[in-house]
Design a protein around this motif. Sequence first.
Motif, mmCIF file in Angstrom:
data_model
loop_
_atom_site.group_PDB
_atom_site.id
_atom_site.type_symbol
_atom_site.label_atom_id
_atom_site.label_comp_id
_atom_site.label_asym_id
_atom_site.label_seq_id
_atom_site.Cartn_x
_atom_site.Cartn_y
_atom_site.Cartn_z
ATOM 1 N N ALA A 149 0.836 -1.194 0.000
ATOM 2 C CA ALA A 149 0.000 0.000 0.000
ATOM 3 C C ALA A 149 0.869 1.241 0.000
ATOM 4 N N THR A 150 0.488 2.222 -0.801
ATOM 5 C CA THR A 150 1.132 3.531 -0.779
ATOM 6 C C THR A 150 0.468 4.409 0.274
ATOM 7 N N THR A 151 1.268 5.205 0.961
ATOM 8 C CA THR A 151 0.874 6.176 1.995
ATOM 9 C C THR A 151 -0.136 5.573 2.976
ATOM 10 N N PRO A 152 -1.400 6.037 3.250
ATOM 11 C CA PRO A 152 -2.269 6.967 2.538
ATOM 12 C C PRO A 152 -1.885 8.444 2.784
ATOM 13 N N GLY A 153 -2.493 9.337 1.960
ATOM 14 C CA GLY A 153 -2.247 10.761 2.040
ATOM 15 C C GLY A 153 -1.307 11.218 0.943
ATOM 16 N N HIS A 154 -0.892 12.489 1.036
ATOM 17 C CA HIS A 154 -0.038 13.059 -0.007
ATOM 18 C C HIS A 154 1.375 12.481 0.073
ATOM 19 N N ALA A 155 2.052 12.475 -1.073
ATOM 20 C CA ALA A 155 3.466 12.135 -1.137
ATOM 21 C C ALA A 155 4.287 13.421 -1.017
ATOM 22 N N LEU A 156 5.630 13.302 -1.138
ATOM 23 C CA LEU A 156 6.514 14.449 -0.913
ATOM 24 C C LEU A 156 7.349 14.768 -2.143
ATOM 25 N N ARG A 157 7.531 16.051 -2.387
ATOM 26 C CA ARG A 157 8.609 16.530 -3.257
ATOM 27 C C ARG A 157 9.620 17.199 -2.344
ATOM 28 N N LEU A 158 10.824 16.640 -2.252
ATOM 29 C CA LEU A 158 11.850 17.181 -1.376
ATOM 30 C C LEU A 158 12.496 18.426 -2.002
ATOM 31 N N SER A 159 13.218 19.170 -1.209
ATOM 32 C CA SER A 159 13.870 20.388 -1.701
ATOM 33 C C SER A 159 14.909 20.071 -2.767
ATOM 34 N N THR A 160 15.423 18.831 -2.789
ATOM 35 C CA THR A 160 16.368 18.398 -3.824
ATOM 36 C C THR A 160 15.684 18.096 -5.145
ATOM 37 N N GLY A 161 14.358 18.045 -5.159
ATOM 38 C CA GLY A 161 13.599 17.640 -6.339
ATOM 39 C C GLY A 161 13.182 16.181 -6.309
ATOM 40 N N ARG A 162 13.744 15.407 -5.387
ATOM 41 C CA ARG A 162 13.384 13.989 -5.284
ATOM 42 C C ARG A 162 11.926 13.837 -4.879
ATOM 43 N N VAL A 163 11.248 12.859 -5.470
ATOM 44 C CA VAL A 163 9.885 12.497 -5.084
ATOM 45 C C VAL A 163 9.962 11.302 -4.142
ATOM 46 N N LEU A 164 9.243 11.363 -3.039
ATOM 47 C CA LEU A 164 9.264 10.315 -2.015
ATOM 48 C C LEU A 164 7.834 9.919 -1.680
ATOM 49 N N VAL A 165 7.556 8.633 -1.761
ATOM 50 C CA VAL A 165 6.228 8.098 -1.457
ATOM 51 C C VAL A 165 6.370 7.060 -0.344
ATOM 52 N N PRO A 166 5.918 7.343 0.885
ATOM 53 C CA PRO A 166 5.930 6.313 1.927
ATOM 54 C C PRO A 166 5.004 5.156 1.533
ATOM 55 N N ALA A 167 5.356 3.950 1.986
ATOM 56 C CA ALA A 167 4.554 2.777 1.621
ATOM 57 C C ALA A 167 4.789 1.675 2.647
ATOM 58 N N ASN A 168 3.990 0.608 2.541
ATOM 59 C CA ASN A 168 4.167 -0.535 3.433
ATOM 60 C C ASN A 168 3.903 -1.833 2.684
ATOM 61 N N HIS A 169 4.409 -2.929 3.253
ATOM 62 C CA HIS A 169 4.286 -4.232 2.606
ATOM 63 C C HIS A 169 4.328 -5.312 3.675
ATOM 64 N N THR A 170 4.037 -6.542 3.284
ATOM 65 C CA THR A 170 4.218 -7.688 4.174
ATOM 66 C C THR A 170 5.116 -8.717 3.497
ATOM 67 N N LEU A 171 5.828 -9.458 4.350
ATOM 68 C CA LEU A 171 6.682 -10.552 3.910
ATOM 69 C C LEU A 171 5.950 -11.877 4.090
#
Length: 357
Positions: A149-171
């Motif tokens: 699952a991604t996030t939920p909520g907005h993702a980030l554009r960092l000051s460097t220009g990098r895009v970052l999307v928090p997420a989670n998973h199971t093993l």
Amino acid sequence: MTEVTVPFRAGQDGYACFRIPAVVATGARTLLAFCEGRVDSAADHGHIDIVLKRSTDGGRTWGPLQVAAGNGENLAGNPAPVVLDTGRVLLVHVRAAATATEAAILRGQVTDADGRRVWVQHSDDDGVSWSAPREITAQVKKPGWRWYATTPGHALRLSTGRVLVPANHTLPPAGTDTGAEPRYNSGHCLLSDDLGESWYLGYTDENTDGYVNVNETTAAELPDGRVYFNTRNDSPAPGNRADAHSADGGRTLVKPFRPQAGLTTPVCEGSVLQLRDPDLLLYSGPADPDFRALMTLRASTDGGTTWRPAFTADGLPAAYSDLVRVDADTVGLLYETGDFSAYETITFRRVPVHRLT
């Protein structure tokens, strides 16, 4: 009094229920409020679209409902929007077969083709129209990962220009019983250094002893450039939140996620937002320790180490939320709430910044 509008109400616009809010402000200051439009029921599987409403007056009024991402009669969900410096809006999200329940995915009873897969699309006209979706699963989901699952909520554009999307998973579970449900969630993030053209995995936090259970995660860039992560924690650790910092833009964590008992909340998603003027890190989420109710904003002036209550919306049922900076004087709170259930509406509340300082 704060200004309140209701962009999404259960039973309207052809959807039985609306859940999982996310909101961003474009370069033109248009607010884009996303959520899952669940066609048949409030269930987390089934026919689900990512729907959108636009506001050009700071959330005081909203335009008609649009489908930003559909998947036929299957699922498109967990919207993670982010606005780039170019003005383009990226929408990272997951797709799955309508019949793929969370329990079946966790037990490994769903094929890769029908399971949770990751897609991205974009808008270059402030959310009026959207590109065709493009799959990025192979870049950001390791073989063997089950739930995703991604996030939920907005993702980030960092000051460097990098895009970052928090997420989670199971093993998969350890041992021979591969058909059992994994006991614990794990965390990771998606990164892009070329405006969403290509993607790769950042940190992974796979705590298998269950003390901290990294689940739905939100993030903010602090003024010193570190990334602050705050996650839902379904575990024996103190409280129901955990947090962590990254000093390299999400590639690694300074330390693994640790309990954040300073945030009193039930087991539920939350959102964080860093204000630059004033320098204030905000957290939104229900504040009752046992029930999804009492939507409250908390504030931190030390990068998430300590928190204080800053604003309470009301005492009603409330669940998932997302935060956005509307303008210099206003923060926007998009959240699930209702008189008798947290899932009756997705409501937008304009909160004056002076109420938070």
